[in-house]
Design a protein around this motif. Structure first.
Motif, mmCIF file in Angstrom:
data_model
loop_
_atom_site.group_PDB
_atom_site.id
_atom_site.type_symbol
_atom_site.label_atom_id
_atom_site.label_comp_id
_atom_site.label_asym_id
_atom_site.label_seq_id
_atom_site.Cartn_x
_atom_site.Cartn_y
_atom_site.Cartn_z
ATOM 1 N N LEU A 88 0.835 -1.198 0.000
ATOM 2 C CA LEU A 88 0.000 0.000 0.000
ATOM 3 C C LEU A 88 0.871 1.250 0.000
ATOM 4 O O LEU A 88 1.887 1.315 0.696
ATOM 5 C CB LEU A 88 -0.893 0.025 1.240
ATOM 6 C CG LEU A 88 -1.759 -1.211 1.489
ATOM 7 C CD1 LEU A 88 -2.546 -1.052 2.773
ATOM 8 C CD2 LEU A 88 -2.677 -1.481 0.311
ATOM 9 N N THR A 137 -5.719 2.496 -13.654
ATOM 10 C CA THR A 137 -4.896 1.308 -13.409
ATOM 11 C C THR A 137 -3.711 1.358 -14.363
ATOM 12 O O THR A 137 -3.855 1.781 -15.505
ATOM 13 C CB THR A 137 -5.715 0.016 -13.665
ATOM 14 O OG1 THR A 137 -6.852 0.037 -12.802
ATOM 15 C CG2 THR A 137 -4.894 -1.228 -13.376
ATOM 16 N N GLU A 145 -1.537 -2.142 -10.941
ATOM 17 C CA GLU A 145 -1.692 -1.339 -9.736
ATOM 18 C C GLU A 145 -2.878 -0.412 -9.957
ATOM 19 O O GLU A 145 -2.995 0.207 -11.014
ATOM 20 C CB GLU A 145 -0.443 -0.490 -9.476
ATOM 21 C CG GLU A 145 0.778 -1.279 -9.092
ATOM 22 C CD GLU A 145 0.715 -1.859 -7.692
ATOM 23 O OE1 GLU A 145 0.212 -1.190 -6.768
ATOM 24 O OE2 GLU A 145 1.166 -3.010 -7.527
ATOM 25 N N ARG A 146 -3.758 -0.331 -8.975
ATOM 26 C CA ARG A 146 -4.883 0.601 -9.065
ATOM 27 C C ARG A 146 -4.521 1.845 -8.290
ATOM 28 O O ARG A 146 -3.954 1.776 -7.191
ATOM 29 C CB ARG A 146 -6.151 -0.025 -8.499
ATOM 30 C CG ARG A 146 -7.311 0.949 -8.599
ATOM 31 C CD ARG A 146 -8.638 0.300 -8.647
ATOM 32 N NE ARG A 146 -9.678 1.310 -8.584
ATOM 33 C CZ ARG A 146 -10.775 1.190 -7.880
ATOM 34 N NH1 ARG A 146 -11.003 0.092 -7.198
ATOM 35 N NH2 ARG A 146 -11.670 2.148 -7.869
ATOM 36 N N GLU A 164 -2.328 4.026 -3.852
ATOM 37 C CA GLU A 164 -2.021 2.964 -4.820
ATOM 38 C C GLU A 164 -1.955 1.625 -4.101
ATOM 39 O O GLU A 164 -1.382 1.514 -3.016
ATOM 40 C CB GLU A 164 -0.671 3.259 -5.471
ATOM 41 C CG GLU A 164 -0.209 2.194 -6.433
ATOM 42 C CD GLU A 164 1.112 2.546 -7.096
ATOM 43 O OE1 GLU A 164 1.885 1.608 -7.352
ATOM 44 O OE2 GLU A 164 1.370 3.731 -7.367
ATOM 45 N N ALA A 165 -2.535 0.604 -4.749
ATOM 46 C CA ALA A 165 -2.500 -0.756 -4.212
ATOM 47 C C ALA A 165 -2.799 -1.739 -5.336
ATOM 48 O O ALA A 165 -3.413 -1.367 -6.344
ATOM 49 C CB ALA A 165 -3.544 -0.924 -3.103
ATOM 50 N N PHE A 170 -7.004 -3.147 -3.127
ATOM 51 C CA PHE A 170 -7.421 -1.746 -3.169
ATOM 52 C C PHE A 170 -8.712 -1.501 -2.384
ATOM 53 O O PHE A 170 -8.743 -0.660 -1.487
ATOM 54 C CB PHE A 170 -7.587 -1.270 -4.613
ATOM 55 C CG PHE A 170 -7.787 0.212 -4.711
ATOM 56 C CD1 PHE A 170 -6.705 1.041 -4.882
ATOM 57 C CD2 PHE A 170 -9.055 0.775 -4.622
ATOM 58 C CE1 PHE A 170 -6.865 2.416 -4.961
ATOM 59 C CE2 PHE A 170 -9.222 2.132 -4.690
ATOM 60 C CZ PHE A 170 -8.134 2.965 -4.859
ATOM 61 N N ARG A 174 -9.397 0.774 1.004
ATOM 62 C CA ARG A 174 -9.856 2.091 0.548
ATOM 63 C C ARG A 174 -10.026 3.062 1.721
ATOM 64 O O ARG A 174 -9.929 4.271 1.560
ATOM 65 C CB ARG A 174 -11.162 1.930 -0.229
ATOM 66 C CG ARG A 174 -11.936 3.182 -0.566
ATOM 67 C CD ARG A 174 -11.287 3.957 -1.668
ATOM 68 N NE ARG A 174 -11.838 5.314 -1.715
ATOM 69 C CZ ARG A 174 -12.115 5.948 -2.814
ATOM 70 N NH1 ARG A 174 -11.914 5.383 -3.982
ATOM 71 N NH2 ARG A 174 -12.581 7.167 -2.770
#
Length: 187
Positions: A88, A137, A145-146, A164-165, A170, A174
């Protein structure tokens, strides 16, 4: 020779000396523990990232304060602060903006990229009336990565919050971004 090049050579020589010494002694360096993917405890008290604007309001100034996770590894480079916990990443930054508002600013940045699912929309972010969110993404080393970037309009600057994760992590993390979006600024 530049100072950076000399510095890099000195650091490289020091690392090489340590590695050679370890191999001569027969000891292998301990492996680093794998990164944690655990989200921060919701009860953990957040720290604050602050971006000051001292030259406004007839010199009285003001600041944008962003709640950031406590206990995460932090690195700083000028106005950018990166907070990392395992996979993360939460970053805050302040960049100049030539557009009139946060939405136009993020749209201009997004237009220069070609990320899958790139969408920019207005969003509410604490006490800041001018805010937008950019969701996309991208591939890092072949792995998706989102990312969500929240832009906060602050005069001639855009203060950003970037989370970003990996896509699988993600949504369940959140809350890190949601907490950071509870920004405050003087009313």
């Amino acid at each position: 020779m530049s100072k950076k090049l000399v510095g890099a050579a000195v650091v490289g020589a020091a690392i090489l000396a340590v590695v050679v010494a370890l191999f001569r002694s027969g000891e292998a360096p301990a492996a680093a523990p794998p990164p944690s993917t655990a989200a921060p405890s919701p009860s953990a008290q957040p720290s604050m990232a602050e971006y000051a604007f001292p030259d406004v309001a007839d010199g009285r100034g003001w600041a944008i304060r962003i709640p950031v996770p406590s206990g995460w590894a932090v690195t700083r480079d000028k106005d950018r602060a990166s907070y990392r916990s395992g996979n993360l990443l939460l970053e805050t930054d302040k960049v100049p903006i030539t557009q009139e508002d946060a939405l136009s600013g993020l749209k201009a940045i997004a237009a220069k990229t070609h990320y899958d699912g790139s969408v920019v929309t207005p969003v509410e972010a604490g006490d800041i009336p001018d805010a937008a969110e950019w969701d996309y993404t991208y591939l890092r080393d072949g792995t998706p990565e989102r990312v969500v970037v929240v832009g906060l309009g602050a005069g001639d600057s855009l203060v950003t919050i970037r989370f970003e994760a990996p896509p699988a992590e993600f949504d369940r993390n959140r809350g890190v971004l949601d907490a950071a979006m509870k920004v405050s600024a003087p009313g």
